[in-house]
Design a protein around this motif. Structure first.
Motif, PDB file in Angstrom:
ATOM      1  N   SER A 253       0.814  -1.214   0.000  1.00  0.00           N
ATOM      2  CA  SER A 253       0.000   0.000   0.000  1.00  0.00           C
ATOM      3  C   SER A 253       0.851   1.268   0.000  1.00  0.00           C
ATOM      4  CB  SER A 253      -0.937   0.011   1.218  1.00  0.00           C
ATOM      5  OG  SER A 253      -0.188  -0.098   2.426  1.00  0.00           O
ATOM      6  N   ASN A 254       2.042   1.192   0.602  1.00  0.00           N
ATOM      7  CA  ASN A 254       2.898   2.381   0.659  1.00  0.00           C
ATOM      8  C   ASN A 254       4.259   2.175   0.010  1.00  0.00           C
ATOM      9  OD1 ASN A 254       1.218   4.260   2.228  1.00  0.00           O
ATOM     10  ND2 ASN A 254       1.427   2.729   3.857  1.00  0.00           N
ATOM     11  N   ILE A 255       4.384   1.072  -0.699  1.00  0.00           N
ATOM     12  CA  ILE A 255       5.673   0.753  -1.307  1.00  0.00           C
ATOM     13  C   ILE A 255       5.431  -0.090  -2.554  1.00  0.00           C
ATOM     14  CG2 ILE A 255       6.025  -1.359   0.072  1.00  0.00           C
ATOM     15  CD1 ILE A 255       8.975  -0.481   0.333  1.00  0.00           C
ATOM     16  N   PRO A 256       6.030   0.248  -3.668  1.00  0.00           N
ATOM     17  CA  PRO A 256       5.799  -0.541  -4.880  1.00  0.00           C
ATOM     18  C   PRO A 256       6.549  -1.872  -4.841  1.00  0.00           C
ATOM     19  CG  PRO A 256       7.356   1.207  -5.337  1.00  0.00           C
ATOM     20  CD  PRO A 256       6.876   1.431  -3.933  1.00  0.00           C
ATOM     21  N   PRO A 257       6.020  -2.894  -5.489  1.00  0.00           N
ATOM     22  CA  PRO A 257       6.699  -4.194  -5.521  1.00  0.00           C
ATOM     23  C   PRO A 257       8.132  -4.119  -6.043  1.00  0.00           C
ATOM     24  CG  PRO A 257       4.464  -4.411  -6.369  1.00  0.00           C
ATOM     25  CD  PRO A 257       4.716  -2.949  -6.188  1.00  0.00           C
ATOM     26  N   GLU A 258       8.427  -3.099  -6.876  1.00  0.00           N
ATOM     27  CA  GLU A 258       9.776  -2.976  -7.414  1.00  0.00           C
ATOM     28  C   GLU A 258      10.813  -2.743  -6.317  1.00  0.00           C
ATOM     29  OE1 GLU A 258       6.914  -2.305 -10.578  1.00  0.00           O
ATOM     30  OE2 GLU A 258       7.165  -1.392  -8.590  1.00  0.00           O
ATOM     31  N   VAL A 259      10.410  -2.027  -5.251  1.00  0.00           N
ATOM     32  CA  VAL A 259      11.346  -1.809  -4.143  1.00  0.00           C
ATOM     33  C   VAL A 259      11.724  -3.145  -3.516  1.00  0.00           C
ATOM     34  CG1 VAL A 259      11.568  -0.863  -1.808  1.00  0.00           C
ATOM     35  CG2 VAL A 259      10.631   0.554  -3.643  1.00  0.00           C
ATOM     36  N   GLU A 260      10.734  -3.982  -3.291  1.00  0.00           N
ATOM     37  CA  GLU A 260      10.993  -5.316  -2.753  1.00  0.00           C
ATOM     38  C   GLU A 260      11.907  -6.100  -3.686  1.00  0.00           C
ATOM     39  OE1 GLU A 260       8.104  -8.537  -0.821  1.00  0.00           O
ATOM     40  OE2 GLU A 260       7.877  -8.424  -3.005  1.00  0.00           O
ATOM     41  N   LYS A 261      11.579  -6.084  -4.961  1.00  0.00           N
ATOM     42  CA  LYS A 261      12.350  -6.846  -5.950  1.00  0.00           C
ATOM     43  C   LYS A 261      13.814  -6.416  -5.953  1.00  0.00           C
ATOM     44  CE  LYS A 261      12.422  -7.892 -10.941  1.00  0.00           C
ATOM     45  NZ  LYS A 261      13.765  -7.390 -11.232  1.00  0.00           N
ATOM     46  N   TYR A 262      14.048  -5.104  -6.034  1.00  0.00           N
ATOM     47  CA  TYR A 262      15.423  -4.616  -6.121  1.00  0.00           C
ATOM     48  C   TYR A 262      16.171  -4.820  -4.799  1.00  0.00           C
ATOM     49  CZ  TYR A 262      13.838  -2.320 -10.420  1.00  0.00           C
ATOM     50  OH  TYR A 262      13.324  -2.056 -11.668  1.00  0.00           O
ATOM     51  N   ALA A 263      15.508  -4.543  -3.694  1.00  0.00           N
ATOM     52  CA  ALA A 263      16.152  -4.671  -2.385  1.00  0.00           C
ATOM     53  C   ALA A 263      16.583  -6.119  -2.127  1.00  0.00           C
ATOM     54  CB  ALA A 263      15.214  -4.192  -1.277  1.00  0.00           C
ATOM     55  N   LEU A 264      15.713  -7.067  -2.448  1.00  0.00           N
ATOM     56  CA  LEU A 264      16.044  -8.468  -2.203  1.00  0.00           C
ATOM     57  C   LEU A 264      17.122  -8.956  -3.161  1.00  0.00           C
ATOM     58  CD1 LEU A 264      12.551 -10.019  -1.353  1.00  0.00           C
ATOM     59  CD2 LEU A 264      14.310  -9.146   0.187  1.00  0.00           C
ATOM     60  N   GLU A 265      17.178  -8.397  -4.346  1.00  0.00           N
ATOM     61  CA  GLU A 265      18.280  -8.711  -5.251  1.00  0.00           C
ATOM     62  C   GLU A 265      19.610  -8.283  -4.643  1.00  0.00           C
ATOM     63  OE1 GLU A 265      17.525  -6.874  -8.990  1.00  0.00           O
ATOM     64  OE2 GLU A 265      15.992  -8.331  -9.604  1.00  0.00           O
ATOM     65  N   TYR A 266      19.633  -7.095  -4.047  1.00  0.00           N
ATOM     66  CA  TYR A 266      20.852  -6.626  -3.408  1.00  0.00           C
ATOM     67  C   TYR A 266      21.272  -7.557  -2.267  1.00  0.00           C
ATOM     68  CZ  TYR A 266      19.996  -2.153  -5.824  1.00  0.00           C
ATOM     69  OH  TYR A 266      19.778  -1.174  -6.762  1.00  0.00           O
ATOM     70  N   LEU A 267      20.285  -8.106  -1.561  1.00  0.00           N
ATOM     71  CA  LEU A 267      20.544  -8.949  -0.393  1.00  0.00           C
ATOM     72  C   LEU A 267      20.748 -10.415  -0.748  1.00  0.00           C
ATOM     73  CD1 LEU A 267      17.839  -7.368   1.936  1.00  0.00           C
ATOM     74  CD2 LEU A 267      20.321  -7.076   2.151  1.00  0.00           C
ATOM     75  N   GLY A 268      20.468 -10.776  -1.992  1.00  0.00           N
ATOM     76  CA  GLY A 268      20.615 -12.163  -2.403  1.00  0.00           C
ATOM     77  C   GLY A 268      19.523 -13.070  -1.874  1.00  0.00           C
ATOM     78  N   LEU A 269      18.342 -12.510  -1.659  1.00  0.00           N
ATOM     79  CA  LEU A 269      17.204 -13.278  -1.178  1.00  0.00           C
ATOM     80  C   LEU A 269      16.118 -13.365  -2.245  1.00  0.00           C
ATOM     81  CD1 LEU A 269      16.808 -11.790   2.434  1.00  0.00           C
ATOM     82  CD2 LEU A 269      17.900 -13.959   1.809  1.00  0.00           C
ATOM     83  N   LYS A 270      15.280 -14.380  -2.132  1.00  0.00           N
ATOM     84  CA  LYS A 270      14.127 -14.510  -3.017  1.00  0.00           C
ATOM     85  C   LYS A 270      12.940 -13.762  -2.417  1.00  0.00           C
ATOM     86  CE  LYS A 270      14.406 -18.864  -2.546  1.00  0.00           C
ATOM     87  NZ  LYS A 270      14.133 -20.322  -2.541  1.00  0.00           N
ATOM     88  N   VAL A 271      11.974 -13.465  -3.275  1.00  0.00           N
ATOM     89  CA  VAL A 271      10.759 -12.775  -2.830  1.00  0.00           C
ATOM     90  C   VAL A 271       9.756 -13.797  -2.332  1.00  0.00           C
ATOM     91  CG1 VAL A 271       8.796 -11.371  -3.566  1.00  0.00           C
ATOM     92  CG2 VAL A 271      11.095 -10.853  -4.428  1.00  0.00           C
ATOM     93  N   GLU A 272       9.194 -13.538  -1.139  1.00  0.00           N
ATOM     94  CA  GLU A 272       8.070 -14.351  -0.661  1.00  0.00           C
ATOM     95  C   GLU A 272       6.859 -14.026  -1.530  1.00  0.00           C
ATOM     96  OE1 GLU A 272       6.684 -16.912   0.636  1.00  0.00           O
ATOM     97  OE2 GLU A 272       6.936 -16.564   2.810  1.00  0.00           O
ATOM     98  N   PRO A 273       6.325 -15.012  -2.279  1.00  0.00           N
ATOM     99  CA  PRO A 273       5.236 -14.720  -3.219  1.00  0.00           C
ATOM    100  C   PRO A 273       4.021 -14.057  -2.578  1.00  0.00           C
ATOM    101  CG  PRO A 273       6.140 -16.890  -3.660  1.00  0.00           C
ATOM    102  CD  PRO A 273       6.766 -16.425  -2.384  1.00  0.00           C
ATOM    103  N   VAL A 274       3.613 -14.542  -1.412  1.00  0.00           N
ATOM    104  CA  VAL A 274       2.508 -13.936  -0.664  1.00  0.00           C
ATOM    105  C   VAL A 274       2.968 -13.847   0.781  1.00  0.00           C
ATOM    106  CG1 VAL A 274       0.079 -14.060  -0.027  1.00  0.00           C
ATOM    107  CG2 VAL A 274       0.855 -15.089  -2.181  1.00  0.00           C
ATOM    108  N   SER A 275       2.973 -12.618   1.319  1.00  0.00           N
ATOM    109  CA  SER A 275       3.568 -12.471   2.645  1.00  0.00           C
ATOM    110  C   SER A 275       2.592 -12.079   3.741  1.00  0.00           C
ATOM    111  CB  SER A 275       4.695 -11.430   2.592  1.00  0.00           C
ATOM    112  OG  SER A 275       4.181 -10.153   2.268  1.00  0.00           O
TER     113      SER A 275
END
Length: 436
Positions: A191-213
């Motif tokens: 609601s306050n953050i676009p999915p792209e932030v999650e995508k890019y941030a987790l790429e930097y951290l070397g983690l996968k995205v939780e599909p539904v959190s």
């Protein structure tokens, strides 16, 4: 976990300083994602990366603020924002506490699992070495604690080797399962953050995205890690319990190392107790017990509550630290294990050759008797030898006409060859190790 059972490397993973460092890593990754999307200016991003840090004084500042806020994440955010000044307002932009905590926890679990896998990788060669060292060391195999049939001591290590390989596989799988993050905001709807932030941030951290959190990373992932540790601990307890039995005075076929200067009892100077293996057993109980609340954490109210939080602060570090500790204990015990082959032979003789009963049974069946008829004959002679002082099972058979009318003394001699029990041991070794 208490300091007594904490090794430095694993202890540092679960230290408060490292936890807050991981939180900071997540916050910086989120800021970098915002910067990539043009939300945070380059100069502000540069200042955030250069000025934020975690050390003992920062940890103290976080605790100071937490006593006021009664909210550790807000205390953390305030403490690191203070380091930056005006541009500190960009830290924690659009995210909720769980975004930081759960994503950082994925980093911590991954770091801990890497140490546990390294521990197993150090234990496996010790198991293999002992498997080959004792591949020709004949001993009595026991079922129900009672003499069964002969085997070789090395087979125990081969069995443990194969089991620890499975435990390694479980931890590798758990590493993949927990290496996820979620930066999706309140109730997980972005609601306050676009999915792209999650995508890019987790790429930097070397983690996968939780599909539904739904705000939190789902705790079945964490439970898989905890149960993988519990199973591994149980395997180590299996090894420890075996050595504890073999070290009993009445058995004394093997014993854990007893170093120079060590004392076994405050009252009895003669004692050599299997205290290390008993410690492994005890801590395995703790690790198994911790898996239960981890599974209970799976069911949270609605989109989330924090009933899982207090549990994880205890059981996850304690289990990882304890497992790291007992993996190293097991390696040390097996590296210095004291083995008594002559005692193994002497203990085999206690059963008067009764362990050849299965071979005699098969031989009589092959001579044409029904299995029940053959069983009765063998059991009768076995019980006679068992109950008669000084009577060996072989001698009892040789004095029984129902046996000697079907089996010659030469055939009985061939049956009473211990190597007949061991002829397929090389096959097992080749199946496990690819060599013998």
């Amino acid at each position: 976990m208490i300091k007594r059972y904490t090794l430095e490397k694993m202890g540092s993973v679960w230290s408060e300083q490292n936890k807050f460092q991981k939180w900071l890593d997540v916050e910086i990754a989120i800021c970098k994602a915002w910067n990539r999307l043009g939300k945070i200016p380059d100069d502000a991003m540069k200042e955030i990366e250069e000025k934020t840090y975690i050390d003992e004084k920062v940890v103290e500042r976080i605790h100071e603020l937490d006593r006021i806020y009664n909210h550790d994440v807000l205390a953390f955010v305030t403490a690191v924002a203070e380091q930056v000044g005006e541009n500190g307002r960009y830290i924690h932009l659009g995210v909720t506490s769980s975004d930081v905590i759960d994503t950082a926890l994925g980093l911590l679990m991954r770091e801990a699992i890497d140490i546990l896998i390294e521990d197993i990788d150090q234990l496996l060669p010790v198991l293999k070495e002992n498997a080959f060292k004792y591949k020709d060391t004949v001993m009595m195999g026991r079922t129900h604690g009672v003499h069964a049939e002969p085997m070789v001591f090395g087979l125990k290590f081969a069995l443990w080797y194969e089991e620890m390989k499975r435990n390694r596989e479980r931890l590798v799988k758990a590493r993949d399962v927990v290496s996820v993050g979620a930066i999706s905001g309140a109730v997980g709807t972005y609601s306050n953050i676009p999915p792209e932030v999650e995508k890019y941030a987790l790429e930097y951290l070397g983690l996968k995205v939780e599909p539904v959190s739904n705000q939190v990373v789902q705790r079945d992932r964490h439970a898989e890690f905890m149960t993988a540790m519990a199973i591994t601990a149980s395997s180590l307890e299996k090894i420890a319990v075996e050595i504890r039995h073999l070290q009993r005075t009445e058995v004394l076929e093997a014993q854990e190392p007893f170093r120079k200067g060590q004392r076994g009892s405050s009252a009895m100077p003669h004692k050599k107790n299997p205290i290390t293996c008993e410690r492994i057993t005890g801590l395995a109980r703790v690790i198994r017990a911790n898996a239960i609340p981890a599974m209970e954490n799976i069911a949270l109210w609605h989109e989330r509550d924090i009933s899982h939080s207090s549990v994880e602060r205890v059981v996850m570090p304690d289990s990882a630290i304890a497992l790291d500790y007992i993996l190293n204990l097991t390696k040390n015990v097996l590296s210095g294990l004291v083995v008594y082959p002559e005692r193994m032979k002497r203990n085999m003789d206690l059963s008067k050759g009764l362990y050849f009963s299965s071979k005699v049974l098969v031989a009589l069946v092959e001579k044409g008797l029904s299995r029940d008829e053959a069983y009765d004959i063998v059991q009768r002679n076995a019980m006679k030898a068992w109950d008669t002082e000084g009577l060996m099972f072989k001698d009892a058979l040789l004095s029984d006409e129902e046996v000697t009318s079907r089996l010659s003394p030469e055939e009985i001699d061939k049956i009473f060859d211990v190597n007949e029990f061991l002829k397929n041991v090389p096959y097992i070794y080749r199946r496990v190790f690819g060599e013998y």
